[in-house]
Design a protein around this motif. Structure first.
Motif, short mmCIF file in Angstrom:
data_model
loop_
_atom_site.label_atom_id
_atom_site.label_comp_id
_atom_site.label_asym_id
_atom_site.label_seq_id
_atom_site.Cartn_x
_atom_site.Cartn_y
_atom_site.Cartn_z
N GLY A 31 57.98 66.34 69.54
CA GLY A 31 58.58 66.84 68.12
C GLY A 31 57.35 66.83 66.97
N ILE A 32 57.94 66.50 65.63
CA ILE A 32 57.20 66.87 64.43
C ILE A 32 56.21 65.79 64.34
CG2 ILE A 32 58.91 68.43 63.65
CD1 ILE A 32 59.46 66.16 61.66
N GLY A 33 56.07 64.70 65.05
CA GLY A 33 55.28 63.35 64.86
C GLY A 33 55.66 62.97 63.46
N MET A 34 54.55 61.76 63.19
CA MET A 34 54.46 60.85 62.13
C MET A 34 53.28 60.72 61.82
SD MET A 34 57.56 57.93 62.87
CE MET A 34 56.59 57.57 64.57
N ASP A 35 53.09 60.34 60.21
CA ASP A 35 51.69 59.84 59.93
C ASP A 35 51.65 58.26 60.06
OD1 ASP A 35 53.24 58.95 57.68
OD2 ASP A 35 52.47 60.65 56.45
N GLU A 36 50.72 57.75 59.84
CA GLU A 36 50.30 56.27 59.70
C GLU A 36 51.41 55.47 58.91
OE1 GLU A 36 48.47 54.22 62.01
OE2 GLU A 36 48.14 55.99 62.99
N GLU A 37 51.71 56.10 57.78
CA GLU A 37 52.47 55.65 56.84
C GLU A 37 53.94 55.29 57.29
OE1 GLU A 37 53.52 53.28 53.58
OE2 GLU A 37 51.38 53.79 54.14
N LYS A 38 54.32 56.36 57.75
CA LYS A 38 55.77 56.20 58.38
C LYS A 38 55.98 55.37 59.40
CE LYS A 38 59.43 59.53 59.01
NZ LYS A 38 59.76 60.75 59.04
N ILE A 39 54.87 55.24 60.28
CA ILE A 39 55.00 54.32 61.48
C ILE A 39 55.07 52.82 60.70
CG2 ILE A 39 53.61 53.45 63.41
CD1 ILE A 39 52.60 56.06 63.81
N LYS A 40 54.16 52.70 59.72
CA LYS A 40 54.17 51.22 59.24
C LYS A 40 55.40 50.93 58.75
CE LYS A 40 51.53 48.90 55.65
NZ LYS A 40 50.74 48.98 54.40
N ARG A 41 56.10 51.79 58.02
CA ARG A 41 57.55 51.81 57.43
C ARG A 41 58.46 51.13 58.51
NH1 ARG A 41 56.60 56.33 53.97
NH2 ARG A 41 58.15 57.32 55.35
N ILE A 42 58.56 51.69 59.65
CA ILE A 42 59.30 51.36 60.64
C ILE A 42 59.42 49.99 60.93
CG2 ILE A 42 59.86 51.50 63.24
CD1 ILE A 42 58.89 54.49 63.01
N PHE A 43 58.12 49.23 60.84
CA PHE A 43 58.25 47.96 61.13
C PHE A 43 58.44 46.78 60.05
CE2 PHE A 43 55.72 49.60 64.80
CZ PHE A 43 56.61 49.24 65.60
N GLU A 44 58.74 47.48 58.84
CA GLU A 44 58.93 46.87 57.56
C GLU A 44 60.23 46.39 57.60
OE1 GLU A 44 57.12 49.06 54.47
OE2 GLU A 44 54.95 48.46 54.81
N ASP A 45 60.70 45.55 56.61
CA ASP A 45 62.23 45.25 56.11
C ASP A 45 62.66 46.46 55.78
OD1 ASP A 45 63.88 43.11 54.15
OD2 ASP A 45 64.71 44.57 55.70
N SER A 46 63.36 47.18 56.97
CA SER A 46 64.08 48.36 56.67
C SER A 46 65.72 48.39 56.06
CB SER A 46 64.23 49.33 57.62
OG SER A 46 64.61 48.62 58.88
N GLY A 47 66.02 47.25 55.46
CA GLY A 47 67.29 46.94 55.03
C GLY A 47 67.74 47.90 53.86
N SER A 48 66.86 48.39 53.10
CA SER A 48 67.20 49.10 52.19
C SER A 48 66.75 50.61 52.27
CB SER A 48 66.32 48.89 50.99
OG SER A 48 65.05 49.04 50.81
N SER A 49 66.40 50.80 53.46
CA SER A 49 66.03 52.34 53.84
C SER A 49 67.00 53.23 53.84
CB SER A 49 65.42 52.51 55.14
OG SER A 49 66.12 52.19 56.40
N SER A 50 66.87 54.50 53.42
CA SER A 50 67.89 55.42 53.45
C SER A 50 68.25 55.99 54.76
CB SER A 50 67.71 56.46 52.52
OG SER A 50 66.48 57.44 53.19
N ARG A 51 69.66 56.17 55.14
CA ARG A 51 70.16 56.73 56.49
C ARG A 51 69.66 56.18 57.71
NH1 ARG A 51 68.57 63.03 55.55
NH2 ARG A 51 67.13 62.20 57.19
#
Length: 173
Positions: A110-130
């Motif tokens: 697929g379209i892949g991800m940058d390092e920042e997006k990968i890092k955000r996956i493992f952070e507290d995602s309680g407030s993340s959209s969708r």
């Protein structure tokens, strides 16, 4: 029609395997069959937009894993990787023994991800959209809880070239 029979069979198997008689740990073979059913349903839904391949060494089939660890990762591959690319995409599920651990992989083109997006996956995602990353974070935390911090997920991704999710598990009978 044949398609209805295939869909009904895959759906029945998906539900049956997700229940797993209340067991949290199941044989890897069952987890692979669960994700195969899920991918069969998604392939019918997306038709020519999605293809998949499963290449898991039968040597690891009887080792135990947590149930429903592959499906959330495959779902992310479809909705965040394959769906947003031009043309058809492919998801590969691989599994083998590596460095005295079980390595399962979900690989997409697929379209892949940058390092920042990968890092955000493992952070507290309680407030993340969708809900992006919630399922992935949950899978990683469940693996850590059951098997320890030496096991879990890591990502390799390149923008416009796809993502590989490595799932590291202990060799448990």
């Amino acid at each position: 029609s044949e398609e209805v029979v295939l869909m009904t069979s895959a759906l029945a198997k998906l539900f049956r395997l997700s229940i797993s008689k209340g067991e949290e740990r199941i044989p890897i073979f069952n987890e692979i069959e669960h994700v195969r059913s899920y991918l069969t349903i998604q392939k019918m839904r997306y038709r020519d937009k999605l293809d998949f391949e499963i290449d898991v060494d039968p040597e690891i089939y009887n080792y135990k894993t947590l149930k429903i660890i592959l499906q959330p990762l495959v779902e992310n591959s479809i909705y965040h990787g394959i769906k947003n690319r031009g043309g058809a995409g492919k998801i590969r599920i691989k599994g083998k023994i590596c460095d005295e651990k079980i390595l399962l992989q979900v690989i997409d083109d697929g379209i892949g991800m940058d390092e920042e997006k990968i890092k955000r996956i493992f952070e507290d995602s309680g407030s993340s959209s969708r809900g992006s990353g919630v399922g992935v974070k949950n899978v990683n935390e469940r693996i850590h809880l059951y098997f320890g911090k030496d096991y879990g997920l890591d990502f390799i991704s390149e923008h416009n070239h796809g993502t590989t999710v490595n799932i590291w598990l202990p060799m448990l009978d």
